[in-house]
Scaffold this active site. Sequence first.
Site, short mmCIF file in Angstrom:
data_model
loop_
_atom_site.label_atom_id
_atom_site.label_comp_id
_atom_site.label_asym_id
_atom_site.label_seq_id
_atom_site.Cartn_x
_atom_site.Cartn_y
_atom_site.Cartn_z
N LYS A 178 3.32 8.63 4.50
CA LYS A 178 2.26 7.64 4.31
C LYS A 178 2.59 6.43 5.15
O LYS A 178 3.69 5.87 5.06
CB LYS A 178 2.17 7.22 2.84
CG LYS A 178 0.93 6.41 2.54
CD LYS A 178 1.15 5.45 1.40
CE LYS A 178 1.79 4.17 1.90
NZ LYS A 178 1.85 3.12 0.88
C1 R5P Z 1 2.41 0.67 -2.10
O1 R5P Z 1 3.52 0.78 -1.61
C2 R5P Z 1 1.89 1.76 -2.85
O2 R5P Z 1 2.67 2.85 -2.55
C3 R5P Z 1 0.44 2.14 -2.68
O3 R5P Z 1 0.33 3.39 -3.28
C4 R5P Z 1 -0.07 2.30 -1.28
O4 R5P Z 1 0.18 1.17 -0.51
C5 R5P Z 1 -1.57 2.61 -1.24
O5 R5P Z 1 -2.29 1.62 -1.89
P1 R5P Z 1 -3.19 0.56 -1.12
O6 R5P Z 1 -4.33 1.37 -0.53
O7 R5P Z 1 -3.65 -0.39 -2.16
O8 R5P Z 1 -2.37 -0.05 -0.04
#
Ligand code: R5P
Length: 262
Positions: A174
């Site tokens: 990610k």
């Molecule tokens: C942050 O580290 C978290 O892992 C979130 O799951 C990730 O960033 C995704 O969430 P957002 O779209 O709010 O950034």
Amino acid sequence: MDWGMQNRFNSVFNPESGKTIFYAVDHGYFMGPTTGLGDMHKAIHPIIDYADALMLTRGALRASVDPALRKPVVLRVSSGTSILNQDLLHEGISVGIEEAVRLNAAMVAFSVMIGTESSERDTVLGLSKVIDEAERYGIPTLAVTAVGRGLNRDARYLSLATRMSAELGARMVKTYYCDDFERVTSSSLVPVVIAGGKKIPENDALTMAWRAIQEGAAGVDMGRNIFQSENPVAMMQAVGAIVHKGATVDEAYELYLELKNG
Ligand code: R5P
């Protein structure tokens, strides 16, 4: 891949499009109370019906999710610092592999901080340890490439963090969307999903998702741009139109408005 690994890995993808939407609601583990996540049950149901997987902490899973859930769980297994700490996301392993098995995790997620003096080595070794343990049980690991203060979220940095994570054995990475994103996806050895990041207007979030898919992302891992949207169910469906159905940004935004006003 062994059967269990392959089965868990496949379970997070939409079988028709081959892409995925993780609905991320794991923010509380370092941000505490988060706008849109006050009532976790409400934040998750029924939005999760339109996502492919649910990403969250073990506490939220046990407290707020009906075990009859038919979606795979991406379990956050790292923590160690809060939003108040200057050394943000200097994380270690906070959930053991047996607990991940007990919770029937389809995937485990660990944050690495590439390029920061204080946390790079610890988080890289932590990720490696999680991968070692998770592989033993046939559970894929998602590496979350967090970006330290003062580092540029550009293609040069993100492709370094993504490639390193894949080389270390993460089955999926990610990361964040950036200009020249194709450089990030093309240099990764494994599928890449993008985080949504801070809340931005719906049309902009849809544009980001569309661009990421065009430039090789396997999907999105989106949280705030869903649960902080004026209409999270409509927004999730609009993101789904882009990720799974090849909709344009205009088509997806129209769908969002239609569902929101409908
Ligand atoms: C942050 O580290 C978290 O892992 C979130 O799951 C990730 O960033 C995704 O969430 P957002 O779209 O709010 O950034």
